[in-house]
Design an enzyme around this catalytic site. Structure first.
Site, mmCIF file in Angstrom:
data_model
loop_
_atom_site.group_PDB
_atom_site.id
_atom_site.type_symbol
_atom_site.label_atom_id
_atom_site.label_comp_id
_atom_site.label_asym_id
_atom_site.label_seq_id
_atom_site.Cartn_x
_atom_site.Cartn_y
_atom_site.Cartn_z
ATOM 1 N N GLY A 54 0.828 -1.209 0.000
ATOM 2 C CA GLY A 54 0.000 0.000 0.000
ATOM 3 C C GLY A 54 0.859 1.256 0.000
ATOM 4 O O GLY A 54 1.776 1.372 0.816
ATOM 5 N N CYS A 138 -7.958 -0.918 4.840
ATOM 6 C CA CYS A 138 -6.882 -1.200 5.790
ATOM 7 C C CYS A 138 -7.369 -0.969 7.218
ATOM 8 O O CYS A 138 -7.767 0.134 7.558
ATOM 9 C CB CYS A 138 -5.661 -0.332 5.527
ATOM 10 N N ASN A 200 -9.799 -7.852 2.274
ATOM 11 C CA ASN A 200 -8.653 -7.483 3.107
ATOM 12 C C ASN A 200 -8.803 -8.219 4.447
ATOM 13 O O ASN A 200 -9.672 -9.082 4.589
ATOM 14 C CB ASN A 200 -8.629 -5.955 3.290
ATOM 15 N N GLY A 225 -4.806 -15.294 6.575
ATOM 16 C CA GLY A 225 -4.421 -16.705 6.582
ATOM 17 C C GLY A 225 -5.630 -17.635 6.512
ATOM 18 O O GLY A 225 -6.779 -17.183 6.413
ATOM 19 N N GLY A 251 -7.905 -14.302 0.577
ATOM 20 C CA GLY A 251 -8.173 -14.595 1.977
ATOM 21 C C GLY A 251 -7.960 -16.061 2.264
ATOM 22 O O GLY A 251 -8.814 -16.895 1.951
ATOM 23 N N THR A 274 -0.761 -14.284 2.949
ATOM 24 C CA THR A 274 0.037 -14.760 4.085
ATOM 25 C C THR A 274 0.902 -15.976 3.762
ATOM 26 O O THR A 274 2.049 -16.056 4.200
ATOM 27 C CB THR A 274 -0.916 -15.076 5.269
HETATM 28 C C1 LIG Z 1 1.810 -8.286 6.641
HETATM 29 C C2 LIG Z 1 0.643 -7.909 5.775
HETATM 30 C C3 LIG Z 1 0.619 -6.658 5.164
HETATM 31 C C4 LIG Z 1 -0.467 -6.287 4.341
HETATM 32 N N1 LIG Z 1 -0.467 -5.068 3.718
HETATM 33 C C5 LIG Z 1 -1.493 -4.736 2.888
HETATM 34 C C6 LIG Z 1 -1.484 -3.493 2.182
HETATM 35 O O1 LIG Z 1 -0.545 -2.699 2.260
HETATM 36 N N2 LIG Z 1 -2.560 -3.209 1.378
HETATM 37 C C7 LIG Z 1 -3.620 -4.081 1.244
HETATM 38 O O2 LIG Z 1 -4.566 -3.776 0.511
HETATM 39 N N3 LIG Z 1 -3.631 -5.273 1.874
HETATM 40 C C8 LIG Z 1 -2.598 -5.607 2.691
HETATM 41 N N4 LIG Z 1 -2.610 -6.823 3.345
HETATM 42 C C9 LIG Z 1 -3.767 -7.737 3.158
HETATM 43 C C10 LIG Z 1 -3.477 -8.828 2.128
HETATM 44 O O3 LIG Z 1 -3.181 -8.280 0.864
HETATM 45 C C11 LIG Z 1 -4.692 -9.771 2.009
HETATM 46 O O4 LIG Z 1 -5.816 -9.037 1.590
HETATM 47 C C12 LIG Z 1 -5.028 -10.458 3.334
HETATM 48 O O5 LIG Z 1 -3.854 -10.797 4.044
HETATM 49 C C13 LIG Z 1 -5.896 -11.697 3.149
HETATM 50 O O6 LIG Z 1 -5.249 -12.649 2.341
HETATM 51 P P1 LIG Z 1 -4.377 -13.885 2.960
HETATM 52 O O7 LIG Z 1 -5.239 -14.545 3.997
HETATM 53 O O8 LIG Z 1 -4.052 -14.751 1.794
HETATM 54 O O9 LIG Z 1 -3.168 -13.264 3.577
HETATM 55 C C14 LIG Z 1 -1.540 -7.197 4.162
HETATM 56 C C15 LIG Z 1 -1.500 -8.460 4.781
HETATM 57 C C16 LIG Z 1 -0.429 -8.818 5.576
HETATM 58 C C17 LIG Z 1 -0.409 -10.193 6.211
#
Ligand SMILES: Cc1cc2nc3c(=O)[nH]c(=O)nc-3n(C[C@H](O)[C@H](O)[C@H](O)COP(=O)(O)O)c2cc1C
Length: 315
Positions: A54, A138, A200, A225, A251, A274
């Site tokens: 971001g 966010c 998100n 996660g 997600g 994640t």
């Molecule tokens: C450490 C971390 C930093 C993240 N930073 C952003 C970000 O800057 N902008 C955003 O839109 N989503 C951000 N996310 C969200 C992820 O892009 C994603 O939407 C969310 O983790 C769900 O997917 P997952 O379960 O596969 O991780 C972040 C997630 C994590 C774990």
């Protein structure tokens, strides 16, 4: 011998230039920073697209440490949009991306619709930037961020402001921290979103009982996660009922089966988040599994699988 299944997808069919991906597996925002260090750990060009951390108008230091804690099948983070600011991104990162064979989408954030629009405006015409993902979701910043994603009028305002300041394809990334995901999805689609990403992180927290304090310095954070996959899948499925633009599922995806669930729920593409922190080279596994499923089940084109689980069996 059977032909290889077609894996290419179009994320912005209503946009002049479109946003074509060679495959539907994307790297989610915040996982690889700007992708440059990640590229040393995994073949980043295998992804269909990479989404950057971001980015805001000015650099941000993010929240105090500790800002990551593991939970059952999940991760809580309160990074708080630490980033180098859009000018440094254009100067230092975009030239590297311009050499890559994979589209890079810049995830943007702001404290006002004007700030979002200003960041998007600066990215206009920058070589190496293929699209914009608008983070209205966010949970880790005190001003802006998720506020825009929980109120349809604000979500609409930010989307319109960004659309009018860029000719790049615009993806809007929604927050799950809402009562009715459908009304937000409709609002951003009506405001001109070319595609919508769901979801998100979910707002959550963990407490260290020995210190009698929250684990995260910021108390609460965003949960990601495998723990959130059923929630994300349901929200995508719901959004698919009321939208016509491509949806991107995100997600808890860790394997091909997870990705296929999202695609069958109505996702044109998916993002892995994640899991990429512990397994940077996850893309070949997910993609290979999707391809094998298609071969085994005689699907020649990935787009034929989009939304199949959402079809009304009664016709
Ligand atoms: C450490 C971390 C930093 C993240 N930073 C952003 C970000 O800057 N902008 C955003 O839109 N989503 C951000 N996310 C969200 C992820 O892009 C994603 O939407 C969310 O983790 C769900 O997917 P997952 O379960 O596969 O991780 C972040 C997630 C994590 C774990």
């Amino acid at each position: 011998m059977s032909d290889s299944p077609k894996l290419g997808v179009q994320l912005a069919p209503r946009h002049d230039r479109g946003l074509a991906l060679s495959n539907p597996v994307m790297l989610a925002s915040g996982i690889a920073g700007y992708g440059t260090e990640y590229a040393e750990l995994a073949d980043i060009e295998k992804f269909g697209a990479v989404v950057s951390k971001g980015t805001t108008l000015m650099p941000r230091a993010g929240n105090p440490q500790p800002r990551l804690v593991e939970t059952a099948s999940g991760l809580l983070n309160s990074v708080g949009l630490e980033n180098i600011g859009v000018d440094a991104l254009i100067r230092e990162k975009a030239p590297v991306w311009a050499e890559w064979g994979v589209p890079v989408i810049v995830n943007i954030a702001g404290e006002s619709a004007e700030e979002y629009a200003a960041v998007a405006g600066k990215l206009e015409g920058v070589p190496g930037v293929a699209g914009i993902e608008v983070n209205i979701s966010c949970p880790n910043v005190s001003a802006g961020g998720m506020e825009f994603g929980v109120e349809p009028a604000l979500a609409c305002g930010v989307t319109s402001a960004v659309k009018s300041s860029t000719s790049l394809p615009v993806i809007v990334k929604l927050s799950p921290n809402v009562t009715d995901i459908k009304e937000i999805a409709i609002a951003v689609q009506e405001a001109g979103a070319d595609a919508i990403c769901l979801i998100n992180t979910l707002k959550g927290m963990a407490i260290d009982i020995d210190r009698r304090r929250p684990y995260l310095a910021n108390s609460a954070g965003g949960l990601s996660g495998p723990a959130i996959k059923p929630v994300a899948l349901y929200m995508l499925y719901e959004a698919a009922k009321v939208t016509g633009v491509p949806l991107i599922g995100c997600g808890g995806i860790v394997c091909a089966r997870d990705a296929l669930e999202f695609i069958m729920a109505g996702a044109t593409a998916v993002q892995v988040g994640t899991v990429g922190l512990s397994t940077p080279d996850i893309c070949p596994d997910v993609l290979g599994g999707i391809e094998q499923f298609m071969l085994d089940n005689k699907f020649g084109d990935i787009t034929d699988l989009v939304g199949v689980a959402g079809d009304d069996p009664g016709g």
